[in-house]
Motif scaffolding. Structure first.
Motif, short mmCIF file in Angstrom:
data_model
loop_
_atom_site.label_atom_id
_atom_site.label_comp_id
_atom_site.label_asym_id
_atom_site.label_seq_id
_atom_site.Cartn_x
_atom_site.Cartn_y
_atom_site.Cartn_z
N GLY A 245 -11.24 16.07 12.64
CA GLY A 245 -9.82 16.77 12.22
C GLY A 245 -8.23 16.72 12.53
N THR A 246 -7.97 17.98 12.30
CA THR A 246 -6.18 17.05 12.88
C THR A 246 -5.74 16.74 13.61
N ALA A 247 -6.79 17.28 15.37
CA ALA A 247 -6.27 16.54 16.62
C ALA A 247 -6.17 14.60 16.82
N SER A 248 -7.42 14.67 15.33
CA SER A 248 -7.92 13.20 15.56
C SER A 248 -6.76 12.61 14.71
N LEU A 249 -6.21 13.13 13.70
CA LEU A 249 -5.66 12.41 12.68
C LEU A 249 -4.20 12.68 13.83
N ARG A 250 -3.72 13.15 14.46
CA ARG A 250 -2.19 12.78 15.04
C ARG A 250 -2.14 12.00 15.55
N ILE A 251 -3.34 11.58 16.30
CA ILE A 251 -3.52 10.08 16.58
C ILE A 251 -3.90 9.51 16.39
N ALA A 252 -4.62 9.24 15.58
CA ALA A 252 -4.95 8.45 14.86
C ALA A 252 -3.39 7.72 14.08
N LEU A 253 -2.43 8.61 13.66
CA LEU A 253 -1.20 8.01 13.04
C LEU A 253 -0.41 7.53 13.76
N ILE A 254 -0.41 7.54 14.82
CA ILE A 254 0.60 6.77 16.08
C ILE A 254 -0.36 5.86 16.48
N ASP A 255 -1.81 5.21 16.10
CA ASP A 255 -2.65 4.74 16.00
C ASP A 255 -2.01 3.48 15.08
N GLN A 256 -2.11 3.93 13.57
CA GLN A 256 -1.40 3.72 12.65
C GLN A 256 -0.62 2.42 12.57
N MET A 257 0.34 3.40 12.59
CA MET A 257 2.01 3.04 13.16
C MET A 257 2.14 1.89 13.89
N SER A 258 1.08 1.70 14.99
CA SER A 258 1.66 0.55 15.59
C SER A 258 1.01 -0.66 15.40
N ARG A 259 -0.23 -0.05 14.71
CA ARG A 259 -1.20 -1.81 13.51
C ARG A 259 -0.17 -2.04 12.55
N LEU A 260 0.53 -1.03 12.07
CA LEU A 260 1.63 -1.45 10.54
C LEU A 260 2.58 -2.93 10.80
N ASP A 261 2.09 -4.10 10.04
CA ASP A 261 2.75 -4.77 9.14
C ASP A 261 3.53 -4.75 8.15
N ALA A 262 3.53 -6.42 7.68
CA ALA A 262 4.77 -6.50 6.64
C ALA A 262 3.32 -5.95 5.31
N ALA A 263 2.56 -6.91 5.43
CA ALA A 263 1.57 -7.11 4.62
C ALA A 263 0.99 -5.62 3.75
N THR A 264 0.91 -5.41 5.46
CA THR A 264 -0.35 -3.84 5.32
C THR A 264 0.64 -2.75 3.97
N LEU A 265 2.01 -2.94 4.52
CA LEU A 265 3.13 -1.87 4.11
C LEU A 265 3.32 -1.97 2.82
N ASN A 266 3.86 -3.74 2.25
CA ASN A 266 4.24 -4.04 0.88
C ASN A 266 2.66 -3.70 0.10
N GLY A 267 1.83 -3.99 0.98
CA GLY A 267 0.87 -3.85 -0.14
C GLY A 267 -0.01 -2.22 -0.11
N GLY A 268 0.45 -1.42 0.18
CA GLY A 268 0.27 0.05 0.44
C GLY A 268 1.44 1.06 -0.01
N ALA A 269 2.73 0.71 0.13
CA ALA A 269 3.56 0.98 -0.55
C ALA A 269 3.40 1.72 -2.28
N LYS A 270 3.48 2.87 -2.35
CA LYS A 270 3.20 4.00 -3.64
C LYS A 270 4.98 4.55 -3.92
N ILE A 271 5.44 3.16 -4.55
CA ILE A 271 7.22 3.33 -4.55
C ILE A 271 7.31 2.73 -5.71
N GLU A 272 8.15 4.01 -6.15
CA GLU A 272 9.49 3.29 -7.63
C GLU A 272 10.51 3.68 -7.68
N ALA A 273 11.23 2.73 -8.41
CA ALA A 273 12.93 2.80 -7.90
C ALA A 273 12.81 3.27 -9.94
N ARG A 274 13.93 4.88 -9.67
CA ARG A 274 13.85 5.57 -11.02
C ARG A 274 15.78 5.96 -11.78
#
Length: 274
Positions: A245-274
């Motif tokens: 649940g939410t408490a697990s999400l808090r920990i998992a969020l920090i975990d995922q940030m520690s594992r984030l690399d450029a390929a994952t970020l570039n592949g998952g970014a949902k960004i649009e220039a307007r």
């Protein structure tokens, strides 16, 4: 798109001074470590400016505002300005009380900010000098939507021109604006709003990304917002599989940030220039 920005954070390991929310200070420290930065928290007036001097960036968060720390925020912000270090303002709850609104105005008058990040109601208060917010949450009437995005973008660009800061309005749809450029970002998960401090954590991450990429404040801010939102999505997938649940999400969020690399970020970014 964000490979250089992310690599600079990992390489430079920016030390970020956080005068921040007592409710979320530990999470801010941990998310900074996870993204590649390093945290230091010093909110006493006698050392706030001195500590800022040894850091690469500063974030000022008024979430648990008190009269003692207002002086520390001003001194730290002014020292960072003298040194040319980036300063991020998180005007938590601006509009909810006269003290918060007046303090936000005072900070804007006496400190130059590189980035101002808040929800739609907080940024509206920054822009108008007064406003209303639902505690520390945005009022529903102020929410950024696909329908009003261009209108919000116009005043965000104007606010950026007035303040000299990148404006980051975060919510279900994120808007990152400089005086002439705007990004729309759709990363994130609704459960993130059920975890206290995700906004405070994001402001700290923005400070690290901008400190490591001082000549690219707009793109660095956009990268940080995408990173935090994407990590929220990945964290939700992680806890859903484990029945958390939410408490697990808090920990998992920090975990995922520690594992984030450029390929994952570039592949998952949902960004649009307007």
């Amino acid at each position: 798109m964000f490979e250089e920005i992310l690599n600079n954070v990992a390489t430079k390991m920016p030390l970020i001074h956080c005068i921040t929310n007592y409710v979320t200070v530990n999470d801010c420290a941990n998310i900074l470590l996870a993204c590649g930065g390093s945290p230091i928290m010093a909110d006493d007036e006698q050392e706030a400016a001195e500590i800022t001097s040894i850091c690469d960036g500063l974030t000022i968060n008024i979430g648990t505002l008190n009269s003692r720390t207002i002086h520390s925020m001003l001194k730290a912000g002014q020292r960072a300005n003298q040194l040319g270090h980036p300063v991020v303002l998180d005007p938590v709850g601006a509009g909810a009380s006269e003290l918060r609104t007046q303090t936000t105005r005072r900070l804007l008058e006496q400190v130059r900010f590189s980035v101002i990040r808040g929800n739609s109601s907080e940024i509206k208060t920054v822009a108008q000098g007064s406003g209303f917010t639902k505690g520390v949450d945005a009022a529903a009437v102020d929410a950024t939507t696909a329908q009003n995005f261009e209108q919000v973008a116009a005043y965000a660009k104007q606010l950026s021109q007035t303040t000299g800061a990148v404006i980051a309005i975060t919510g279900a749809i994120d808007l990152i604006a400089a005086s002439e450029r705007v990004y729309m970002i759709r990363n994130g998960h609704p459960m993130m709003s059920k975890v206290s401090g995700t906004g405070c954590m994001l402001s700290a991450v923005i400070a690290a990304f901008v400190a490591a990429n001082p000549t690219q404040p707009l793109d660095a801010t956009a990268a940080a917002v995408c990173a935090m939102g994407l990590c929220g999505e990945l964290a939700f997938q992680q806890i859903q599989a484990a029945g958390g649940g939410t408490a697990s999400l808090r920990i998992a969020l920090i975990d995922q940030m520690s594992r984030l690399d450029a390929a994952t970020l570039n592949g998952g970014a949902k960004i649009e220039a307007r």
